[in-house]
Design a protein around this motif. Structure first.
Motif: not given
Ligand SMILES: [Zn+2]
Length: 437
Positions: A68-72, A254-256, A305-307, A217-219
């Motif tokens: 659900l969240h990465t920076h490939a 994202v994150h929270c 996983t995030d990037g 959005v990263h929050i």
């Molecule tokens: Zn990220």
């Protein structure tokens, strides 16, 4: 013309929907890339005589994992700057490297490397936030995967765009192309409250509502993000985003990591989706997100996983394992996040967050055949009392043997069928030389 029927038979099938279901010795019947039925293997063989059958006698089949969240593309920066706090990592290492390297070629090669790693780990779909998402789409298409690709939105110039309006225009210019392709989705991705202005957030919220696209959005990733926001805006980031119209069912937050009770209640009331990235949060020293409290408030939480620049793996099974262990540890409740819930947080929950749950996220008849097989007939997975708990506590990405997207096999007995591993290795090494120069 009649569509071809094929059969995939497995020792176990965990479909995620219906809930609490584990089939034994069943077969997935596939017709033209779509799941037609799941039935006992003997019945499937009798009903579809002559159909090609893949027999996986020691395997568990699950829905394709959705990151659900990465920076490939940042996979090319894996391990560049480890053991640093978020702002040092970003300001002194990642952004300078991107300023030097960012280009379509970087995004194409980095995204292809990420696709290859993801497929080998059972990931069939990912939600991305990066630049040149039209180029990332080319990599995803070549890999045969699915992706929700967010054009990043910032205020400051990069080789990709000069100001916020230019980023927004670039994010939107792919819309027609993505809309015509069932394997792609467009996201809008303003980077974070500390890099994006009020006016830009308001504009993104308006566009998202008009076009019905999701916003990522990263929050509230770090405690300092909140104290800085209180100094600059006299309000916490979530309160500010709520005032600007960003908080709603189109938001994937994202994150929270740092959430108070009011913010959890607000997310619940406004049906916000959360992307939980525990490895990145721990590695950057950001903290542990209150996932149990969010789930208790009925917030839809998916895992990402995030990037790889902050993880450093695109390994959803490992990510989910950590997510589960953390919540058990901080709550003192061993029943927190049981294996079945972790599987849902890697499949159906992210599909819901992306508005893609009618097509993917579980193995229901009518959905696309995006599916993963893990071989449990190995030393490290013996004996098998509970194949579901094995997914997260005993097995790992090294046990992923087969991956299908739309019924097409993209990983077969551990080998990528479309991507050239040797070529990807050569490209990754040549980029490493350029990063270091
Ligand atoms: Zn990220």
């Amino acid at each position: 013309m009649q569509k071809t029927i094929s059969l995939i038979s497995a020792r176990w099938i965990a479909p995620v929907e219906p809930a609490d279901t584990l089939f034994e010795n069943h077969t997935v019947v596939i017709e033209g890339g779509t799941i037609k039925a799941i039935m006992p293997t003997a019945a499937a063989r009798a009903s579809y005589v002559g159909a090609v059958e893949t027999k996986l006698e020691n395997h568990i089949l699950i829905p394709g994992l959705i990151n659900l969240h990465t920076h490939a593309a940042m996979t090319l920066l894996r391990g560049l700057a480890d053991d640093k706090p978020l702002m040092t990592w970003l300001n002194d290492h990642i952004w300078p490297a991107e300023t030097k390297l960012l280009s379509k070629e970087f995004v194409l090669d980095g995204t292809q490397l990420a696709c290859a790693e993801s497929l080998r780990a059972g990931v069939t779909c990912f939600a991305d936030m990066y630049f040149y998402h039209d180029t990332a789409a080319a990599a995803v298409r070549k890999a045969g995967m699915r992706a929700a690709l967010g054009g990043a939105i910032l205020e400051f110039p990069t080789p990709y765009a000069s100001d916020a309006e230019a980023y927004i225009q670039r994010a939107l210019e792919v819309r027609q192309d993505f809309d015509s392709d069932p394997t792609l989705k467009l996201l809008l991705s303003p980077h974070a409250p500390y890099t994006v202005s009020d006016a830009t957030f308001e504009r993104v919220a308006t566009i998202a509502a008009e076009m019905d696209v999701q916003v990522m959005v990263h929050i509230q990733e770090t405690a300092s993000e909140i104290t800085d926001s209180l100094k600059q805006y006299n309000e916490r980031p979530i309160a500010r985003l709520d005032r600007l119209g960003v908080i709603g069912p189109n938001l994937i937050a994202v994150h929270c990591v740092h959430m108070n009770a009011e913010e959890i209640a607000l997310f619940s009331a406004k049906s916000v989706h959360v992307a939980h990235c525990p490895v990145s949060n721990l590695k950057l020293g950001s903290g542990i997100a209150p996932i149990n409290a969010m789930l208790a408030a009925n917030i839809n939480v998916g895992i990402g996983t995030d990037g790889t620049a902050s993880n450093n793996r695109l390994d959803m099974l490992a990510e989910a394992r950590l997510a589960g262990l953390l919540q058990k540890g901080v709550s003192g409740d061993a029943a927190s996040l049981p294996a079945l819930k972790l599987l849902e947080m890697c499949t159906l929950a992210p599909a819901k967050a992306l508005g893609w749950d009618a097509e993917i996220g579980s193995l229901l008849p009518g959905k696309a055949c995006d599916m993963v097989a893990l071989n449990l007939d190995t030393i490290e997975t013996q004996p098998v009392f509970d194949p579901l708990s094995h997914l997260f506590y005993a097995a790992g990405r090294e046990h992923v043997s087969h991956v299908w997207v739309d019924g097409k096999v993209l990983l077969e007995n551990g080998k990528l069928t479309r991507l050239d591993e040797a070529e990807l290795m050569i490209k990754a090494k040549s980029w490493a030389a350029r990063v270091g120069s």
